[in-house]
Design a protein around this motif. Structure first.
Motif, PDB file in Angstrom:
ATOM      1  N   PHE A 129       0.841  -1.202   0.000  1.00  0.00           N
ATOM      2  CA  PHE A 129       0.000   0.000   0.000  1.00  0.00           C
ATOM      3  C   PHE A 129       0.872   1.246   0.000  1.00  0.00           C
ATOM      4  CE2 PHE A 129      -2.733   3.296   1.672  1.00  0.00           C
ATOM      5  CZ  PHE A 129      -3.949   3.048   1.049  1.00  0.00           C
ATOM      6  N   ALA A 130       1.934   1.233   0.802  1.00  0.00           N
ATOM      7  CA  ALA A 130       2.854   2.369   0.848  1.00  0.00           C
ATOM      8  C   ALA A 130       3.529   2.562  -0.509  1.00  0.00           C
ATOM      9  CB  ALA A 130       3.902   2.150   1.939  1.00  0.00           C
ATOM     10  N   ARG A 131       3.908   1.461  -1.142  1.00  0.00           N
ATOM     11  CA  ARG A 131       4.565   1.534  -2.442  1.00  0.00           C
ATOM     12  C   ARG A 131       3.595   2.051  -3.513  1.00  0.00           C
ATOM     13  NH1 ARG A 131       6.231  -1.880  -6.841  1.00  0.00           N
ATOM     14  NH2 ARG A 131       4.894  -3.593  -6.139  1.00  0.00           N
ATOM     15  N   ALA A 132       2.355   1.566  -3.468  1.00  0.00           N
ATOM     16  CA  ALA A 132       1.353   2.018  -4.443  1.00  0.00           C
ATOM     17  C   ALA A 132       1.072   3.510  -4.283  1.00  0.00           C
ATOM     18  CB  ALA A 132       0.065   1.212  -4.276  1.00  0.00           C
ATOM     19  N   SER A 133       0.986   3.968  -3.037  1.00  0.00           N
ATOM     20  CA  SER A 133       0.735   5.386  -2.771  1.00  0.00           C
ATOM     21  C   SER A 133       1.903   6.237  -3.250  1.00  0.00           C
ATOM     22  CB  SER A 133       0.516   5.604  -1.276  1.00  0.00           C
ATOM     23  OG  SER A 133      -0.587   4.854  -0.803  1.00  0.00           O
ATOM     24  N   ARG A 134       3.107   5.749  -2.971  1.00  0.00           N
ATOM     25  CA  ARG A 134       4.315   6.499  -3.334  1.00  0.00           C
ATOM     26  C   ARG A 134       4.489   6.596  -4.849  1.00  0.00           C
ATOM     27  NH1 ARG A 134       7.252   3.707  -0.390  1.00  0.00           N
ATOM     28  NH2 ARG A 134       8.118   2.250  -1.904  1.00  0.00           N
ATOM     29  N   ASN A 135       4.199   5.514  -5.546  1.00  0.00           N
ATOM     30  CA  ASN A 135       4.426   5.458  -6.993  1.00  0.00           C
ATOM     31  C   ASN A 135       3.179   5.738  -7.829  1.00  0.00           C
ATOM     32  OD1 ASN A 135       7.070   4.734  -6.402  1.00  0.00           O
ATOM     33  ND2 ASN A 135       6.633   2.538  -6.484  1.00  0.00           N
ATOM     34  N   ALA A 136       2.080   6.075  -7.144  1.00  0.00           N
ATOM     35  CA  ALA A 136       0.811   6.351  -7.841  1.00  0.00           C
ATOM     36  C   ALA A 136       0.413   5.193  -8.750  1.00  0.00           C
ATOM     37  CB  ALA A 136       0.911   7.644  -8.640  1.00  0.00           C
ATOM     38  N   MET A 137       0.474   3.983  -8.193  1.00  0.00           N
ATOM     39  CA  MET A 137       0.125   2.770  -8.925  1.00  0.00           C
ATOM     40  C   MET A 137      -1.102   2.116  -8.271  1.00  0.00           C
ATOM     41  SD  MET A 137       2.304   2.496 -11.390  1.00  0.00           S
ATOM     42  CE  MET A 137       2.186   0.774 -11.901  1.00  0.00           C
ATOM     43  N   PRO A 138      -1.895   1.388  -9.058  1.00  0.00           N
ATOM     44  CA  PRO A 138      -3.057   0.708  -8.461  1.00  0.00           C
ATOM     45  C   PRO A 138      -2.632  -0.493  -7.610  1.00  0.00           C
ATOM     46  CG  PRO A 138      -2.847   0.077 -10.750  1.00  0.00           C
ATOM     47  CD  PRO A 138      -1.823   1.157 -10.518  1.00  0.00           C
ATOM     48  N   LEU A 139      -3.467  -0.849  -6.678  1.00  0.00           N
ATOM     49  CA  LEU A 139      -3.262  -2.029  -5.820  1.00  0.00           C
ATOM     50  C   LEU A 139      -4.622  -2.653  -5.570  1.00  0.00           C
ATOM     51  CD1 LEU A 139      -1.607  -3.819  -3.824  1.00  0.00           C
ATOM     52  CD2 LEU A 139      -2.111  -2.088  -2.075  1.00  0.00           C
ATOM     53  N   SER A 140      -4.747  -3.937  -5.883  1.00  0.00           N
ATOM     54  CA  SER A 140      -6.032  -4.611  -5.679  1.00  0.00           C
ATOM     55  C   SER A 140      -5.934  -5.679  -4.594  1.00  0.00           C
ATOM     56  CB  SER A 140      -6.515  -5.246  -6.985  1.00  0.00           C
ATOM     57  OG  SER A 140      -6.951  -4.261  -7.895  1.00  0.00           O
ATOM     58  N   LEU A 141      -7.053  -5.933  -3.974  1.00  0.00           N
ATOM     59  CA  LEU A 141      -7.142  -6.920  -2.896  1.00  0.00           C
ATOM     60  C   LEU A 141      -8.349  -7.814  -3.127  1.00  0.00           C
ATOM     61  CD1 LEU A 141      -6.380  -7.988  -0.036  1.00  0.00           C
ATOM     62  CD2 LEU A 141      -7.844  -6.167   0.886  1.00  0.00           C
ATOM     63  N   LEU A 142      -8.141  -9.117  -3.028  1.00  0.00           N
ATOM     64  CA  LEU A 142      -9.236 -10.076  -3.077  1.00  0.00           C
ATOM     65  C   LEU A 142      -9.401 -10.709  -1.704  1.00  0.00           C
ATOM     66  CD1 LEU A 142      -8.462 -12.178  -6.328  1.00  0.00           C
ATOM     67  CD2 LEU A 142      -9.412  -9.875  -6.147  1.00  0.00           C
ATOM     68  N   ILE A 143     -10.633 -10.802  -1.236  1.00  0.00           N
ATOM     69  CA  ILE A 143     -10.950 -11.589  -0.047  1.00  0.00           C
ATOM     70  C   ILE A 143     -11.816 -12.746  -0.526  1.00  0.00           C
ATOM     71  CG2 ILE A 143     -12.072 -11.659   2.199  1.00  0.00           C
ATOM     72  CD1 ILE A 143      -9.558 -10.026   2.244  1.00  0.00           C
ATOM     73  N   ALA A 148      -7.723   8.041  -5.497  1.00  0.00           N
ATOM     74  CA  ALA A 148      -8.640   7.794  -4.374  1.00  0.00           C
ATOM     75  C   ALA A 148      -7.938   8.037  -3.040  1.00  0.00           C
ATOM     76  CB  ALA A 148      -9.156   6.364  -4.432  1.00  0.00           C
ATOM     77  N   ALA A 149      -8.538   8.842  -2.207  1.00  0.00           N
ATOM     78  CA  ALA A 149      -7.967   9.141  -0.887  1.00  0.00           C
ATOM     79  C   ALA A 149      -8.510   8.148   0.133  1.00  0.00           C
ATOM     80  CB  ALA A 149      -8.297  10.569  -0.483  1.00  0.00           C
ATOM     81  N   ILE A 150      -7.957   6.940   0.128  1.00  0.00           N
ATOM     82  CA  ILE A 150      -8.396   5.923   1.078  1.00  0.00           C
ATOM     83  C   ILE A 150      -7.194   5.362   1.831  1.00  0.00           C
ATOM     84  CG2 ILE A 150     -10.373   5.289  -0.346  1.00  0.00           C
ATOM     85  CD1 ILE A 150      -8.854   2.689  -1.056  1.00  0.00           C
ATOM     86  N   GLU A 151      -7.474   4.709   2.945  1.00  0.00           N
ATOM     87  CA  GLU A 151      -6.433   4.086   3.757  1.00  0.00           C
ATOM     88  C   GLU A 151      -6.523   2.563   3.627  1.00  0.00           C
ATOM     89  OE1 GLU A 151      -4.170   5.878   5.204  1.00  0.00           O
ATOM     90  OE2 GLU A 151      -5.160   7.769   4.678  1.00  0.00           O
ATOM     91  N   ILE A 152      -5.570   1.867   4.233  1.00  0.00           N
ATOM     92  CA  ILE A 152      -5.572   0.397   4.190  1.00  0.00           C
ATOM     93  C   ILE A 152      -6.877  -0.160   4.755  1.00  0.00           C
ATOM     94  CG2 ILE A 152      -4.529  -1.692   5.137  1.00  0.00           C
ATOM     95  CD1 ILE A 152      -1.841  -0.403   4.949  1.00  0.00           C
ATOM     96  N   ALA A 153      -7.339   0.431   5.850  1.00  0.00           N
ATOM     97  CA  ALA A 153      -8.579  -0.045   6.478  1.00  0.00           C
ATOM     98  C   ALA A 153      -9.747   0.045   5.507  1.00  0.00           C
ATOM     99  CB  ALA A 153      -8.873   0.761   7.742  1.00  0.00           C
TER     100      ALA A 153
END
Length: 206
Positions: A48-62, A161-166
Motif C-alpha cells: 500500500f505504501a509503495r502504491a501510494s508512493r508510486n501512484a500505482m493501483p493495488l487490488s485486494l481479493l478476499i 482515491a484518498a483511502i487508507e488500508i482499512a
C-alpha cells in the motif's frame, strides 16, 4: 587456526539457515502453507505504501469458501482441512508474480494482494480463480451448488482515491458480503452503495 575459522563459518551458516527456516515457519500457515494473517498485514502495508508512493493501483481479493461449516459438519474436520489445502493451491497459483501475496486470512477465508493491478485486472483474476475452484468438483452435500465453491470480494486502491488500508480491507469485505448475499459462487467488486447495505445487513454466514 584455519580449521577453527572454517568450523565457525559452518556453524554460522547453519544458524542462519535455521533462523531462515524459523522465520519462514512463523510467516506460513501450518495447514495451507500460505502466508499467515500477520505476514499478510505486513505485506499489505508494504504494498500500500509503495502504491501510494508510486501512484500505482493495488487490488485486494478476499476469498471465502462457501458453506464451509456445513462441509466440516458433514464430512468431518480431516476432509475440511484437505479441502482448504486444495483450495489454497488454486489461490497460490493465482499469485503468479513475485510481489503477489496469498494468505490464509482466517478460518476458511483467504486474502490475495495484487500490486500494480487495476480493478478490471483483479476481476479477471478473481473470476479465473472462482472457475478453477469449481473445476476441482469437490462434492459438497451442504451446498445448493453440490460442489465446493468460493465467493470473492474485490477492492482496488487507485492513485486518485484518498483511502487508507482499512478502507481497502473493509471494501473487499463489503464486496464479499455482496457476493454471498447475491447467491454465492460469484465475484463482486466494491461499489459505493455497498457500504449502506453492509452496515444494515447481518454478518455473513459461511
Amino acid at each position: 587456526m584455519f580449521s577453527d575459522i572454517t568450523e565457525a563459518k559452518q556453524v554460522e551458516a547453519e544458524l542462519m539457515a535455521a533462523n531462515e527456516k524459523l522465520n519462514l515457519l512463523a510467516h506460513r500457515d501450518g495447514l495451507t502453507e500460505l502466508l499467515t494473517r500477520r505476514a499478510f498485514d505486513e505485506a499489505l502495508a508494504r504494498e500500500f505504501a509503495r502504491a501510494s508512493r508510486n501512484a500505482m493501483p493495488l487490488s485486494l481479493l478476499i476469498i471465502d469458501v462457501d458453506w464451509f461449516k456445513r462441509f466440516n459438519d458433514h464430512y468431518g474436520h480431516p476432509a475440511g482441512d484437505e479441502c482448504l489445502r486444495v483450495v489454497s493451491r488454486c489461490i497460490e497459483a493465482a499469485a503468479r508474480r513475485p510481489a503477489d501475496a496469498a494468505a490464509r486470512y482466517g478460518g476458511e477465508e483467504f486474502g490475495l494482494i495484487l500490486p500494480e493491478t487495476d480493478a478490471h485486472g483483479a476481476f479477471v483474476i478473481a473470476e479465473n480463480l472462482r472457475s478453477k475452484v469449481r473445476d476441482l468438483a469437490i462434492g459438497h452435500a451442504g451446498s445448493e451448488k453440490g460442489i465446493v465453491t468460493v465467493s470473492i470480494g474485490v477492492s482496488t486502491f487507485e492513485a486518485a482515491a484518498a483511502i487508507e488500508i482499512a478502507d481497502l480491507l473493509s471494501r473487499a469485505d463489503e464486496a464479499l458480503y455482496g457476493a454471498k448475499a447475491a447467491g454465492r459462487d460469484r465475484v463482486h467488486g466494491w461499489r459505493p452503495h455497498l457500504s449502506g447495505q453492509r452496515s444494515t445487513g447481518s454478518r455473513r454466514k459461511t
